[in-house]
Design a protein around this motif. Structure first.
Motif, PDB file in Angstrom:
ATOM      1  N   GLY A 121     131.982 -72.701 -96.895  1.00 29.58           N
ATOM      2  CA  GLY A 121     132.058 -71.433 -96.166  1.00 29.58           C
ATOM      3  C   GLY A 121     132.630 -71.724 -94.790  1.00 29.58           C
ATOM      4  O   GLY A 121     132.182 -72.666 -94.126  1.00 29.58           O
ATOM      5  N   PHE A 122     133.644 -70.966 -94.355  1.00 31.91           N
ATOM      6  CA  PHE A 122     134.297 -71.248 -93.071  1.00 31.91           C
ATOM      7  C   PHE A 122     134.245 -69.998 -92.192  1.00 31.91           C
ATOM      8  O   PHE A 122     134.826 -68.972 -92.528  1.00 31.91           O
ATOM      9  CB  PHE A 122     135.752 -71.688 -93.300  1.00 31.91           C
ATOM     10  N   ILE A 123     133.561 -70.114 -91.050  1.00 34.55           N
ATOM     11  CA  ILE A 123     133.380 -68.958 -90.168  1.00 34.55           C
ATOM     12  C   ILE A 123     134.170 -69.182 -88.874  1.00 34.55           C
ATOM     13  O   ILE A 123     133.922 -70.176 -88.172  1.00 34.55           O
ATOM     14  CB  ILE A 123     131.888 -68.755 -89.779  1.00 34.55           C
ATOM     15  N   ALA A 155     127.545 -71.900-100.610  1.00 33.61           N
ATOM     16  CA  ALA A 155     128.388 -73.018-100.165  1.00 33.61           C
ATOM     17  C   ALA A 155     127.547 -74.282 -99.974  1.00 33.61           C
ATOM     18  O   ALA A 155     126.407 -74.223 -99.504  1.00 33.61           O
ATOM     19  CB  ALA A 155     129.090 -72.659 -98.861  1.00 33.61           C
ATOM     20  N   GLU A 156     128.145 -75.427-100.331  1.00 30.89           N
ATOM     21  CA  GLU A 156     127.459 -76.710-100.083  1.00 30.89           C
ATOM     22  C   GLU A 156     127.624 -77.126 -98.627  1.00 30.89           C
ATOM     23  O   GLU A 156     126.802 -77.856 -98.068  1.00 30.89           O
ATOM     24  CB  GLU A 156     128.087 -77.804-100.958  1.00 30.89           C
ATOM     25  N   ILE A 157     128.725 -76.676 -98.044  1.00 31.44           N
ATOM     26  CA  ILE A 157     129.021 -77.007 -96.642  1.00 31.44           C
ATOM     27  C   ILE A 157     129.470 -75.744 -95.927  1.00 31.44           C
ATOM     28  O   ILE A 157     130.295 -74.985 -96.445  1.00 31.44           O
ATOM     29  CB  ILE A 157     130.122 -78.091 -96.567  1.00 31.44           C
ATOM     30  N   VAL A 158     128.882 -75.501 -94.748  1.00 31.84           N
ATOM     31  CA  VAL A 158     129.289 -74.347 -93.933  1.00 31.84           C
ATOM     32  C   VAL A 158     129.870 -74.875 -92.628  1.00 31.84           C
ATOM     33  O   VAL A 158     129.244 -75.695 -91.950  1.00 31.84           O
ATOM     34  CB  VAL A 158     128.094 -73.419 -93.634  1.00 31.84           C
ATOM     35  N   ILE A 159     131.082 -74.424 -92.304  1.00 30.19           N
ATOM     36  CA  ILE A 159     131.754 -74.879 -91.082  1.00 30.19           C
ATOM     37  C   ILE A 159     131.959 -73.683 -90.166  1.00 30.19           C
ATOM     38  O   ILE A 159     132.368 -72.604 -90.627  1.00 30.19           O
ATOM     39  CB  ILE A 159     133.128 -75.520 -91.421  1.00 30.19           C
ATOM     40  N   SER A 160     131.669 -73.856 -88.871  1.00 30.95           N
ATOM     41  CA  SER A 160     131.956 -72.785 -87.911  1.00 30.95           C
ATOM     42  C   SER A 160     132.924 -73.295 -86.854  1.00 30.95           C
ATOM     43  O   SER A 160     132.879 -74.472 -86.470  1.00 30.95           O
ATOM     44  CB  SER A 160     130.656 -72.276 -87.262  1.00 30.95           C
ATOM     45  N   ARG A 212     120.778 -67.154 -94.495  1.00 32.25           N
ATOM     46  CA  ARG A 212     121.690 -66.812 -95.594  1.00 32.25           C
ATOM     47  C   ARG A 212     122.270 -68.043 -96.304  1.00 32.25           C
ATOM     48  O   ARG A 212     122.720 -67.928 -97.439  1.00 32.25           O
ATOM     49  CB  ARG A 212     122.870 -65.977 -95.069  1.00 32.25           C
ATOM     50  N   ALA A 213     122.310 -69.191 -95.605  1.00 31.82           N
ATOM     51  CA  ALA A 213     122.932 -70.380 -96.210  1.00 31.82           C
ATOM     52  C   ALA A 213     122.093 -70.869 -97.388  1.00 31.82           C
ATOM     53  O   ALA A 213     120.870 -70.680 -97.424  1.00 31.82           O
ATOM     54  CB  ALA A 213     123.072 -71.477 -95.166  1.00 31.82           C
ATOM     55  N   ALA A 214     122.770 -71.500 -98.340  1.00 38.25           N
ATOM     56  CA  ALA A 214     122.068 -72.003 -99.531  1.00 38.25           C
ATOM     57  C   ALA A 214     121.172 -73.176 -99.150  1.00 38.25           C
ATOM     58  O   ALA A 214     121.536 -73.975 -98.275  1.00 38.25           O
ATOM     59  CB  ALA A 214     123.108 -72.453-100.557  1.00 38.25           C
ATOM     60  N   PRO A 215     120.013 -73.308 -99.805  1.00 42.69           N
ATOM     61  CA  PRO A 215     119.130 -74.444 -99.506  1.00 42.69           C
ATOM     62  C   PRO A 215     119.902 -75.760 -99.675  1.00 42.69           C
ATOM     63  O   PRO A 215     120.674 -75.908-100.625  1.00 42.69           O
ATOM     64  CB  PRO A 215     118.032 -74.334-100.578  1.00 42.69           C
ATOM     65  N   GLY A 216     119.729 -76.663 -98.709  1.00 44.88           N
ATOM     66  CA  GLY A 216     120.397 -77.971 -98.805  1.00 44.88           C
ATOM     67  C   GLY A 216     121.827 -77.980 -98.290  1.00 44.88           C
ATOM     68  O   GLY A 216     122.465 -79.038 -98.259  1.00 44.88           O
ATOM     69  N   ALA A 217     122.347 -76.817 -97.874  1.00 50.05           N
ATOM     70  CA  ALA A 217     123.725 -76.791 -97.356  1.00 50.05           C
ATOM     71  C   ALA A 217     123.811 -77.627 -96.083  1.00 50.05           C
ATOM     72  O   ALA A 217     122.874 -77.666 -95.275  1.00 50.05           O
ATOM     73  CB  ALA A 217     124.155 -75.355 -97.070  1.00 50.05           C
ATOM     74  N   LEU A 218     124.943 -78.295 -95.921  1.00 50.88           N
ATOM     75  CA  LEU A 218     125.204 -79.042 -94.685  1.00 50.88           C
ATOM     76  C   LEU A 218     125.947 -78.111 -93.730  1.00 50.88           C
ATOM     77  O   LEU A 218     126.961 -77.520 -94.108  1.00 50.88           O
ATOM     78  CB  LEU A 218     126.059 -80.278 -94.999  1.00 50.88           C
TER      79      LEU A 218
END
Ligand code: NAD
Length: 295
Positions: free
Chosen positions: A5-7, A55-60, A81-87
């Motif tokens: 996920g890219f914000i 998403a497994e990884i969320v980037i802002s 809102r992020a999935a459990p365990g997301a980085l």
């Protein structure tokens, strides 16, 4: 390949997300600006939570600390809102204190969070050659590395949470100070009747040598790629340099560090920006320091 996920798909985030797509990652993106979202080649979502969901990884990649705090902790918080365990990886350049406090809140909720500010500008973001300065856990860094490699060339683990931000503002404080020193030297040499290219030729081989001189020379001529040759079109704007110098001062005050030259550099870039040059490349300091009659 990762689900990402890219914000924040602005000047930097847009090309960074494009490079993730190019590397084969599955990227969902969100930006408050409709035009940024339209230009995005991945799955465009209507809000940050939707982009982060699953998403497994969320980037802002956001403008500053208040936006980052709001994204992760405010209304519709990503931490809800992020999935459990997301980085979670924040690549924005923000103050160390906000970076550490948001990472601590993430940790309380079971998320590993890294600060990973960059240098290299829009050119580096587009070419995928950014430098990432990463703060956070060893495990988080190892997970992030393959994804960051799709966007950058140099990926360095700087230490615990906030260390990436600390390195970034220390580096840019050196850069701002060295650029001002160099601009003063060129302006002085001219007044003393020495041609700029002679000072360049000699200093580049002497103890005055530095990156601002040999890779980014603030006078037109000696370094063809430097912004001085194209009317100081950025590059890295003076306004961005001022932002980073202010962050350095904020951090110095918070820990009681003495940074008198950093303070002076911030004051000079503030004056330069107030004079209307904030949108020019930060090497425009050379023009600012010369007498108006010589402009
Ligand atoms: P930018 O203003 O072009 O992009 C930021 C984007 O974030 C904008 O499109 C904005 O609409 C979006 N945004 C703001 N709040 C949001 C939210 N809550 N949700 C979704 N989107 C949101 O800025 P940029 O040049 O891309 O810089 C981003 C970060 O990178 C900054 O922290 C900057 O200091 C840093 N940086 C920039 C450069 C550079 O040369 N531009 C170089 C190194 C680091």
């Amino acid at each position: 390949m990762a689900k990402i996920g890219f914000i924040g798909l602005g000047n930097m985030g847009g090309p960074m997300a494009a490079n993730l797509l190019k590397a084969g990652h599955e990227v969902a993106g969100f930006d408050l600006e409709a035009s940024a979202l339209q230009a995005f080649g991945g799955r465009a979502e209507n809000d940050a939570g939707a982009a982060a969901a699953g998403a497994e990884i969320v980037i802002s990649m956001l403008p500053a600390g208040p936006q980052v705090r709001d994204l992760y902790l405010g209304a519709g918080a990503l931490l809800d809102r992020a999935a459990p365990g997301a980085l979670l990886i924040d690549c924005s350049t923000i103050d160390v204190e906000t970076s550490r406090s948001v990472a601590a809140a993430a940790k309380e909720r079971g998320f590993d969070m890294l600060d990973a500010p960059v240098s290299g500008g829009v050119g580096g973001a587009t070419a995928g050659t950014l430098t990432f300065m990463v703060g956070g856990s060893e495990g988080g860094f190892a997970r992030a590395r393959p994804v960051l490699e799709a966007m950058g060339k140099t990926i360095v683990h700087a230490g615990g949470c906030g260390s990436g931000q600390a390195v970034k503002i220390c580096n840019n404080m050196v850069l701002g100070i060295s650029m001002i020193g160099l601009c003063e030297a060129f302006a002085l040499a001219e007044r003393l009747g020495v041609e700029s290219h002679k000072l360049f030729e000699i200093s580049a081989q002497s103890s005055g040598q530095c990156w601002s001189l040999t890779s980014y020379c603030p006078v037109p001529g000696p370094v063809p790629a430097s912004p001085a040759n194209r009317d100081y079109q950025p590059g890295f704007t003076a306004a961005m340099m001022l932002k980073d110098l202010k962050l350095a001062q904020q951090a110095a005050q918070a820990v009681g560090a003495s940074t008198p030259l950093g303070a002076e550099a911030a004051a000079l870039y503030q004056l330069l920006t107030n004079s209307g040059l904030g949108g020019k490349d930060f090497s425009v300091m050379y023009r600012y320091l010369r007498p108006p009659s010589e402009l």
